[in-house]
Design an enzyme around this catalytic site. Sequence first.
Site, mmCIF file in Angstrom:
data_model
loop_
_atom_site.group_PDB
_atom_site.id
_atom_site.type_symbol
_atom_site.label_atom_id
_atom_site.label_comp_id
_atom_site.label_asym_id
_atom_site.label_seq_id
_atom_site.Cartn_x
_atom_site.Cartn_y
_atom_site.Cartn_z
ATOM 1 N N ARG A 1 0.860 -1.176 0.000
ATOM 2 C CA ARG A 1 0.000 0.000 0.000
ATOM 3 C C ARG A 1 0.898 1.228 0.000
ATOM 4 O O ARG A 1 1.832 1.323 0.793
ATOM 5 C CB ARG A 1 -0.880 -0.015 1.246
ATOM 6 C CG ARG A 1 -1.781 1.197 1.350
ATOM 7 C CD ARG A 1 -2.504 1.245 2.677
ATOM 8 N NE ARG A 1 -3.444 2.372 2.700
ATOM 9 C CZ ARG A 1 -4.128 2.745 3.771
ATOM 10 N NH1 ARG A 1 -4.019 2.068 4.897
ATOM 11 N NH2 ARG A 1 -4.940 3.779 3.702
ATOM 12 N N HIS A 2 0.624 2.189 -0.874
ATOM 13 C CA HIS A 2 1.502 3.366 -0.970
ATOM 14 C C HIS A 2 1.478 4.161 0.338
ATOM 15 O O HIS A 2 0.541 4.055 1.132
ATOM 16 C CB HIS A 2 1.084 4.255 -2.127
ATOM 17 C CG HIS A 2 -0.220 4.972 -1.906
ATOM 18 N ND1 HIS A 2 -0.349 6.087 -1.100
ATOM 19 C CD2 HIS A 2 -1.443 4.715 -2.369
ATOM 20 C CE1 HIS A 2 -1.611 6.480 -1.094
ATOM 21 N NE2 HIS A 2 -2.296 5.662 -1.852
ATOM 22 N N GLU B 1 2.425 8.002 2.453
ATOM 23 C CA GLU B 1 1.758 9.289 2.613
ATOM 24 C C GLU B 1 1.744 10.112 1.332
ATOM 25 O O GLU B 1 2.770 10.263 0.670
ATOM 26 C CB GLU B 1 2.457 10.074 3.721
ATOM 27 C CG GLU B 1 1.699 11.330 4.164
ATOM 28 C CD GLU B 1 2.554 12.212 5.066
ATOM 29 O OE1 GLU B 1 2.193 12.344 6.252
ATOM 30 O OE2 GLU B 1 3.568 12.746 4.594
ATOM 31 N N SER B 2 0.590 10.658 1.017
ATOM 32 C CA SER B 2 0.499 11.544 -0.150
ATOM 33 C C SER B 2 0.411 12.986 0.332
ATOM 34 O O SER B 2 0.195 13.243 1.513
ATOM 35 C CB SER B 2 -0.738 11.213 -0.980
ATOM 36 O OG SER B 2 -1.889 11.746 -0.361
ATOM 37 N N GLY C 1 -9.336 9.925 -2.468
ATOM 38 C CA GLY C 1 -10.042 9.090 -3.435
ATOM 39 C C GLY C 1 -9.229 8.908 -4.693
ATOM 40 O O GLY C 1 -8.073 8.532 -4.645
ATOM 41 N N ARG D 1 0.739 7.948 -7.347
ATOM 42 C CA ARG D 1 1.329 7.601 -6.055
ATOM 43 C C ARG D 1 1.581 6.100 -5.914
ATOM 44 O O ARG D 1 2.569 5.708 -5.283
ATOM 45 C CB ARG D 1 0.474 8.114 -4.888
ATOM 46 C CG ARG D 1 -0.985 7.680 -4.870
ATOM 47 C CD ARG D 1 -1.767 8.572 -3.914
ATOM 48 N NE ARG D 1 -3.144 8.163 -3.671
ATOM 49 C CZ ARG D 1 -4.191 8.589 -4.348
ATOM 50 N NH1 ARG D 1 -4.032 9.432 -5.361
ATOM 51 N NH2 ARG D 1 -5.408 8.168 -4.022
ATOM 52 N N GLU E 1 -7.800 3.623 -5.928
ATOM 53 C CA GLU E 1 -8.436 3.801 -4.626
ATOM 54 C C GLU E 1 -9.959 3.913 -4.834
ATOM 55 O O GLU E 1 -10.432 4.181 -5.934
ATOM 56 C CB GLU E 1 -7.870 5.078 -3.983
ATOM 57 C CG GLU E 1 -8.416 5.452 -2.616
ATOM 58 C CD GLU E 1 -8.324 4.314 -1.611
ATOM 59 O OE1 GLU E 1 -9.078 3.347 -1.797
ATOM 60 O OE2 GLU E 1 -7.544 4.410 -0.652
ATOM 61 N N ARG E 2 -10.686 3.707 -3.774
ATOM 62 C CA ARG E 2 -12.144 3.853 -3.832
ATOM 63 C C ARG E 2 -12.459 5.287 -4.225
ATOM 64 O O ARG E 2 -11.887 6.243 -3.693
ATOM 65 C CB ARG E 2 -12.722 3.514 -2.450
ATOM 66 C CG ARG E 2 -14.189 3.815 -2.303
ATOM 67 C CD ARG E 2 -14.831 3.000 -1.214
ATOM 68 N NE ARG E 2 -14.543 3.459 0.142
ATOM 69 C CZ ARG E 2 -15.452 3.934 0.980
ATOM 70 N NH1 ARG E 2 -16.690 4.098 0.576
ATOM 71 N NH2 ARG E 2 -15.114 4.265 2.209
ATOM 72 N N MET E 3 -13.401 5.422 -5.153
ATOM 73 C CA MET E 3 -13.724 6.768 -5.616
ATOM 74 C C MET E 3 -14.627 7.422 -4.574
ATOM 75 O O MET E 3 -15.660 6.878 -4.211
ATOM 76 C CB MET E 3 -14.440 6.676 -6.972
ATOM 77 C CG MET E 3 -14.290 7.909 -7.826
ATOM 78 S SD MET E 3 -15.467 9.213 -7.491
ATOM 79 C CE MET E 3 -16.881 8.667 -8.458
ATOM 80 N N LYS F 1 -11.228 16.872 6.002
ATOM 81 C CA LYS F 1 -11.923 15.864 6.800
ATOM 82 C C LYS F 1 -12.686 16.468 7.974
ATOM 83 O O LYS F 1 -13.820 16.086 8.273
ATOM 84 C CB LYS F 1 -10.936 14.795 7.279
ATOM 85 C CG LYS F 1 -10.470 13.900 6.131
ATOM 86 C CD LYS F 1 -9.362 12.924 6.495
ATOM 87 C CE LYS F 1 -8.878 12.199 5.226
ATOM 88 N NZ LYS F 1 -7.706 11.343 5.434
ATOM 89 N N HIS G 1 -3.747 0.732 -3.384
ATOM 90 C CA HIS G 1 -4.280 1.629 -2.377
ATOM 91 C C HIS G 1 -4.999 0.847 -1.284
ATOM 92 O O HIS G 1 -5.324 -0.324 -1.428
ATOM 93 C CB HIS G 1 -5.261 2.602 -3.035
ATOM 94 C CG HIS G 1 -4.659 3.299 -4.222
ATOM 95 N ND1 HIS G 1 -4.133 4.555 -4.153
ATOM 96 C CD2 HIS G 1 -4.475 2.884 -5.496
ATOM 97 C CE1 HIS G 1 -3.655 4.889 -5.357
ATOM 98 N NE2 HIS G 1 -3.858 3.897 -6.189
ATOM 99 N N GLY G 2 -5.300 1.546 -0.208
ATOM 100 C CA GLY G 2 -5.928 0.911 0.936
ATOM 101 C C GLY G 2 -7.144 0.083 0.583
ATOM 102 O O GLY G 2 -7.215 -1.111 0.899
#
Lengths: 341, 326
Positions: free
Chosen positions: A95-96, A98-99, A109, A145, A199-201, A210, A269-270
């Site tokens: 899993r990549h 930190e972005s 996303g 990423r 990744e999940r959209m 957030k 991705h996660g």
Amino acid sequence: MSISVPCRTSSAYFCSYHNVPGIVTDKAMGTQLKYVAGALPLKMHVLKKQVISGRSSSSNINALSNILASANGSAVLDGPQKAVKSSETALILIRHGESLWNEKNLFTGCVDVPLSQRGVEEAIEAGRRISNIPIDMIYTSALIRAQMTAMLAMTKHRKKKVPVIAHNEDERSIKWSKIFSDQTSSEVIPVVTSWQLNERMYGELQGLNKKETAKKYGKQKVHEWRRSYDIPPPNGENLAMCAERAVAYFEEEIEPQLLAGKNILIAAHGNSLRSIIMHLDKLTSQEVIDLELATGIPMLYIAKDGKILRRGSPTCPRTVSVYAFSNDLADYRQQLESDEE
Amino acid sequence: MYDRGFSSTYDSGVGVIPNSTFNAHALRINSSKASETSIFHFFRKNKINLNSVTCAKSSSAPDEPKKSPKSSETALILIRHGESLWNQKNLFTGCVDVPLSRRGVDEAIEAGRRISNIPIDMIYTSSLIRAQMTAMLAMTKHRKKKVPIVVHKEDDRSIAWSRIFSEQTSSEVIPVVTAWQLNERMYGELQGLNKKETAEKYGKKKVHEWRRSYDIPPPNGESLAMCAERAVAYFKDQIEPQLLAGKNILIAAHGNSLRSIIMHLDKLTSQEVIDLELSTGIPMLYIAKGGKISRRGSPTCPRTVGVYAYTSNLARYRELLENMEE
């Protein structure tokens, strides 16, 4: 009873997992293990101690190799890992890290945000851990990423093979990326990028802060969107939808390669990786929600005889499991699993 | 005269350089006679890299806060990516999408340090990962809050999936446009071949022709002229308007596509562009002002007659020379 312990076979892969402070003492060894208190008796920890305690980091790899070798009855292994047995192939999931939007606490996303400095370092570190595991093909998402994570990790790979991104968007790109030397082609690791591993959209939350989103929609709603299985954010994907396209791609494109003998690295991705792990480990939707994947820590599966088995684990704070990384632990795990059945 | 807008980033800290020390013939960076050239020797002794946009000692220059450019000036930064995994193996790469080596990664980060204070509004790269990584790695060092985001327009799905729903966030985005027109020169049937072997197979002269002529392409490949055609067309069509409209731009690309753009900007002849060698990982700066785009820091240019200014005095000297030539 014939113990066919899945984790007993090759020792080649045990050395790539990093320890978590407080669980395993040595740097080179250990996995991301988090146990549910009470789910495992103390005996587990005692066993672990017997195996691990007292080892200094430098000798740990050798120590573990020795343990496994003696259990297997084979010769003691030297420091550098043996090549994979030909009947086994490796599947590595990374899993990549930190972005730049993780840094700013924004919902990312499918927005194509690159890695931060820290994410770059995590990728390189991940590369060190897998530097001895053979890799024949790489799959990543369409987002930079994940691609950077794969490429940075591979700068640390000890094999001579070179990852090359396969371009087939149109005729021009196919023609322009042709390689005209057989020798060179044989030393290429094809890198396939696909949006199905994205990744999940996150729909209308993409780009939002957030904290602000929690204020705007309410904490509960946001928690639902982030942590439920089938409630999508507005115009986004729920985890079920993400899993559907990611697992479909895995089954169609990646699994056949794996079972045909190719060692594979997936940098994604996660949520797309959780989906794949859910498929491989046959987790329930409740279990997959609880599954947290550490960033930058490679996870290993071994494909053997048509089955794909977990060899090192993601952080799994609420799942009752034992993740073996020594024969004794493997034995213990086997015992537990037979007890449960 | 030259504005001071960007020159503060060039300050070498060495003070005034007397005009008499200039050798107008060449800055023969790579030539064996370099040590004879007094100005080169001077720079070398003081560890000044003429090619850098910012001084190597900039971190120690105490009271030089990096000023932002005057609003009438916009910056164009060109960065050639560093070492790739096939460079390491001495293979012809062309448009094969080979990533950076560890060294190439370091070069990209170093390039990022040098441009960390120059504002950037848009980024253009090629469709090859080594250029994209160079841009992204360089930007990890950028001090501004803005975040580079790759623009996806391949199909409806990718457009829908990459939408950002916050105005605030959108305003802090640096769009990154990837374009195949900025790709490296396509090397045809030499792609993947070992450089030594190719010389043995075709003869050194033929290979030299393919590599260093303007219009002889390798078999089924592009000549430099063909590469220049599509790269410059793209630049004029897409990048120049943005630049002249006031956007600060970073282009992370490849040796041949950048040479083509430099040829267009500096109005070089085809002979001059053949001789042009671009350092890897060293950013090159142009300033757009008053509708013109002028060079501010230079590529390595062993055989081109030019003076590349990076202090006010050097800039004045250059101005003098150019007036003399016109």
